[in-house]
Design a protein around this motif. Structure first.
Motif, PDB file in Angstrom:
ATOM      1  N   ASP A 128      10.804  -0.115 -21.441  1.00 57.57           N
ATOM      2  CA  ASP A 128       9.349  -0.042 -21.510  1.00 57.57           C
ATOM      3  C   ASP A 128       8.888   0.409 -22.890  1.00 57.57           C
ATOM      4  O   ASP A 128       9.540   1.224 -23.545  1.00 57.57           O
ATOM      5  N   CYS A 129       7.734  -0.114 -23.311  1.00 58.85           N
ATOM      6  CA  CYS A 129       7.091   0.429 -24.506  1.00 58.85           C
ATOM      7  C   CYS A 129       6.339   1.692 -24.091  1.00 58.85           C
ATOM      8  O   CYS A 129       5.518   1.680 -23.176  1.00 58.85           O
ATOM      9  N   LEU A 130       6.643   2.797 -24.766  1.00 63.84           N
ATOM     10  CA  LEU A 130       6.050   4.088 -24.397  1.00 63.84           C
ATOM     11  C   LEU A 130       4.789   4.402 -25.186  1.00 63.84           C
ATOM     12  O   LEU A 130       3.909   5.107 -24.707  1.00 63.84           O
ATOM     13  N   THR A 131       4.719   3.899 -26.413  1.00 59.27           N
ATOM     14  CA  THR A 131       3.562   4.186 -27.265  1.00 59.27           C
ATOM     15  C   THR A 131       3.182   2.937 -28.043  1.00 59.27           C
ATOM     16  O   THR A 131       4.004   2.384 -28.776  1.00 59.27           O
ATOM     17  N   TRP A 132       1.925   2.518 -27.878  1.00 58.53           N
ATOM     18  CA  TRP A 132       1.423   1.359 -28.612  1.00 58.53           C
ATOM     19  C   TRP A 132       0.602   1.804 -29.814  1.00 58.53           C
ATOM     20  O   TRP A 132      -0.066   2.845 -29.777  1.00 58.53           O
ATOM     21  N   ASP A 133       0.661   1.035 -30.877  1.00 51.65           N
ATOM     22  CA  ASP A 133      -0.228   1.248 -32.015  1.00 51.65           C
ATOM     23  C   ASP A 133      -1.610   0.770 -31.607  1.00 51.65           C
ATOM     24  O   ASP A 133      -1.834  -0.425 -31.412  1.00 51.65           O
ATOM     25  N   GLN A 134      -2.517   1.694 -31.462  1.00 52.69           N
ATOM     26  CA  GLN A 134      -3.850   1.350 -30.971  1.00 52.69           C
ATOM     27  C   GLN A 134      -4.856   1.117 -32.095  1.00 52.69           C
ATOM     28  O   GLN A 134      -6.058   1.180 -31.891  1.00 52.69           O
ATOM     29  N   GLN A 135      -4.364   0.878 -33.299  1.00 50.24           N
ATOM     30  CA  GLN A 135      -5.253   0.686 -34.434  1.00 50.24           C
ATOM     31  C   GLN A 135      -5.111  -0.724 -35.001  1.00 50.24           C
ATOM     32  O   GLN A 135      -4.468  -0.937 -36.024  1.00 50.24           O
ATOM     33  N   PRO A 136      -5.670  -1.740 -34.335  1.00 52.97           N
ATOM     34  CA  PRO A 136      -5.604  -3.097 -34.889  1.00 52.97           C
ATOM     35  C   PRO A 136      -6.332  -3.171 -36.220  1.00 52.97           C
ATOM     36  O   PRO A 136      -7.305  -2.463 -36.452  1.00 52.97           O
ATOM     37  N   SER A 137      -5.826  -4.002 -37.103  1.00 47.99           N
ATOM     38  CA  SER A 137      -6.429  -4.109 -38.436  1.00 47.99           C
ATOM     39  C   SER A 137      -7.827  -4.690 -38.331  1.00 47.99           C
ATOM     40  O   SER A 137      -8.121  -5.528 -37.488  1.00 47.99           O
ATOM     41  N   ARG A 138      -8.696  -4.230 -39.217  1.00 46.47           N
ATOM     42  CA  ARG A 138     -10.067  -4.730 -39.264  1.00 46.47           C
ATOM     43  C   ARG A 138     -10.260  -5.429 -40.599  1.00 46.47           C
ATOM     44  O   ARG A 138     -10.262  -4.799 -41.656  1.00 46.47           O
ATOM     45  N   GLU A 139     -10.399  -6.720 -40.560  1.00 46.92           N
ATOM     46  CA  GLU A 139     -10.571  -7.481 -41.771  1.00 46.92           C
ATOM     47  C   GLU A 139     -12.016  -7.962 -41.868  1.00 46.92           C
ATOM     48  O   GLU A 139     -12.833  -7.722 -40.985  1.00 46.92           O
ATOM     49  N   PRO A 143     -13.405 -15.968 -38.377  1.00 44.61           N
ATOM     50  CA  PRO A 143     -13.008 -16.446 -37.045  1.00 44.61           C
ATOM     51  C   PRO A 143     -12.266 -15.369 -36.281  1.00 44.61           C
ATOM     52  O   PRO A 143     -11.741 -14.419 -36.876  1.00 44.61           O
ATOM     53  N   PRO A 144     -12.199 -15.483 -34.985  1.00 50.70           N
ATOM     54  CA  PRO A 144     -11.462 -14.494 -34.197  1.00 50.70           C
ATOM     55  C   PRO A 144     -10.005 -14.413 -34.654  1.00 50.70           C
ATOM     56  O   PRO A 144      -9.395 -15.425 -34.982  1.00 50.70           O
ATOM     57  N   ARG A 145      -9.492 -13.246 -34.696  1.00 52.44           N
ATOM     58  CA  ARG A 145      -8.097 -13.042 -35.064  1.00 52.44           C
ATOM     59  C   ARG A 145      -7.350 -12.540 -33.833  1.00 52.44           C
ATOM     60  O   ARG A 145      -7.735 -11.546 -33.232  1.00 52.44           O
ATOM     61  N   CYS A 146      -6.312 -13.220 -33.478  1.00 42.07           N
ATOM     62  CA  CYS A 146      -5.521 -12.825 -32.326  1.00 42.07           C
ATOM     63  C   CYS A 146      -4.375 -11.962 -32.812  1.00 42.07           C
ATOM     64  O   CYS A 146      -3.569 -12.413 -33.632  1.00 42.07           O
ATOM     65  N   GLU A 147      -4.311 -10.732 -32.340  1.00 42.35           N
ATOM     66  CA  GLU A 147      -3.326  -9.802 -32.855  1.00 42.35           C
ATOM     67  C   GLU A 147      -2.441  -9.253 -31.741  1.00 42.35           C
ATOM     68  O   GLU A 147      -2.815  -9.243 -30.586  1.00 42.35           O
ATOM     69  N   THR A 148      -1.298  -8.769 -32.136  1.00 46.59           N
ATOM     70  CA  THR A 148      -0.379  -8.132 -31.215  1.00 46.59           C
ATOM     71  C   THR A 148      -0.096  -6.722 -31.705  1.00 46.59           C
ATOM     72  O   THR A 148       0.549  -6.563 -32.737  1.00 46.59           O
ATOM     73  N   PRO A 149      -0.596  -5.702 -31.033  1.00 48.14           N
ATOM     74  CA  PRO A 149      -0.331  -4.343 -31.498  1.00 48.14           C
ATOM     75  C   PRO A 149       1.151  -4.024 -31.437  1.00 48.14           C
ATOM     76  O   PRO A 149       1.858  -4.460 -30.543  1.00 48.14           O
ATOM     77  N   ARG A 150       1.611  -3.264 -32.417  1.00 52.69           N
ATOM     78  CA  ARG A 150       3.033  -2.924 -32.487  1.00 52.69           C
ATOM     79  C   ARG A 150       3.378  -1.839 -31.480  1.00 52.69           C
ATOM     80  O   ARG A 150       2.586  -0.967 -31.179  1.00 52.69           O
ATOM     81  N   CYS A 151       4.601  -1.927 -30.972  1.00 54.11           N
ATOM     82  CA  CYS A 151       5.120  -0.839 -30.149  1.00 54.11           C
ATOM     83  C   CYS A 151       5.771   0.181 -31.081  1.00 54.11           C
ATOM     84  O   CYS A 151       6.611  -0.171 -31.914  1.00 54.11           O
ATOM     85  N   LEU A 152       5.386   1.436 -30.961  1.00 54.57           N
ATOM     86  CA  LEU A 152       5.907   2.482 -31.832  1.00 54.57           C
ATOM     87  C   LEU A 152       7.103   3.205 -31.233  1.00 54.57           C
ATOM     88  O   LEU A 152       7.852   3.858 -31.954  1.00 54.57           O
ATOM     89  N   LEU A 153       7.283   3.105 -29.921  1.00 58.36           N
ATOM     90  CA  LEU A 153       8.373   3.832 -29.270  1.00 58.36           C
ATOM     91  C   LEU A 153       8.813   3.083 -28.023  1.00 58.36           C
ATOM     92  O   LEU A 153       8.023   2.840 -27.121  1.00 58.36           O
ATOM     93  N   TRP A 154      10.100   2.700 -27.994  1.00 59.17           N
ATOM     94  CA  TRP A 154      10.677   2.024 -26.835  1.00 59.17           C
ATOM     95  C   TRP A 154      11.525   2.990 -26.033  1.00 59.17           C
ATOM     96  O   TRP A 154      12.088   3.946 -26.571  1.00 59.17           O
TER      97      TRP A 154
END
Length: 275
Positions: A128-139, A143-154
């Motif tokens: 399981d991913c225990l901690t997600w990066d909750q700070q998506p980049s703001r450019e 157009p809409p940007r589809c992003e995948t937040p990084r997992c910081l801790l597995w």
């Protein structure tokens, strides 16, 4: 409009900079395994207590029965050896985010040996991913940007030995076992795991980051014998340069066909399993 897409298996899909009313969608990740519930498990007089788990927990063959109960808070549990007991219930989440720093694990478990018990259900919590990066980049606006937040801790991020042999675990093996990048010894033998081993996708932009069993780079010992695994053994296990021992016998794998190239040692291993 042009879309900037990023796919990473095991991650969640979110959108930022989405224009009002504009759709946003990410290519699908690998199919998730259906969670398998654990068998009923009651606490008896020889129950394992949370206080029994210390930094170096070596309680093999102590007659413990009942579920595994972990201590709360920031308790360092580097070694967990609860093998050869009568423990039942499901696999708990041994690594949890630290209250002080969610990017770090509270327990930092490195060795996990739960072999020869009566544990059951799936093992999804292992990866399981225990901690997600909750700070998506703001450019800038666009157009809409589809992003995948990084997992910081597995869940298995720090583990280098995982032994779940001789239990009653079932279901499919986690699709993202490659997240256990530090594991050297992996033993899932003598359980009821089913389904196919994860395979890396190549020359396919949609699944470019789907990893395979051969991407667990540090593996030296793999024992998946005596399960119900099926399908073809993925040839990407040939990338396991550090591999010293592998046992896939007593499963339902399909033999490799004449067009597949296999290292000699794996061919000999296959022949041994048939004998």
């Amino acid at each position: 409009p042009s879309w900037d897409m990023h796919v990473d298996h095991g991650d969640k899909c979110v959108c930022s900079n989405t224009l009002e009313g504009a759709p946003c969608g990410c290519p699908p990740g690998p199919p998730e395994a259906t969670p398998v519930p654990a068998e009923a498990c009651s606490t008896g007089p020889n129950a394992l207590q949370a206080s029994d788990l210390t930094q170096q927990t070596r309680l093999s063959g102590q007659g413990f029965a009942g579920p595994i109960v972990l201590p709360p808070g920031d308790v360092q549990i580097q070694v967990v050896d609860l093998s050869n007991n009568e423990l039942c219930g499901g696999l708990p989440q041994f690594n949890t985010p630290s209250p002080k720093d969610p990017r770090q694990s509270s327990h930092q478990t490195e060795v996990l040996d739960l072999s020869h018990n009566k544990l059951s259900g799936g093992i999804e919590k292992l990866t399981d991913c225990l901690t997600w990066d909750q700070q998506p980049s703001r450019e800038k606006a666009g157009p809409p940007r589809c992003e995948t937040p990084r997992c910081l801790l597995w869940g298995c991020q720090k583990m280098h030995k995982i032994n779940l042999a001789s239990n009653r675990f079932s279901g499919q093996l986690p699709r993202n076992l490659d997240r256990c990048q530090e594991v050297k010894k992996l033993n899932f033998s003598h359980n009821d795991f089913s389904g196919e081993l994860m395979t890396a996708y190549q020359n396919d932009w949609l699944h470019d980051n789907w990893k395979g069993f051969g991407d667990i780079d540090e593996l030296t010992v793999v024992d998946l014998s005596s399960n119900k695994l099926s399908g073809k053994v993925p040839t990407d296990i040939c990338r396991l340069d550090n591999l010293e021992f592998m046992d896939l016998t007593d499963n339902d794998f399909t033999p490799p066909d004449a067009t597949e190239t296999w290292p000699r040692n794996l061919c000999e291993l296959w022949q041994k399993g048939k004998e």
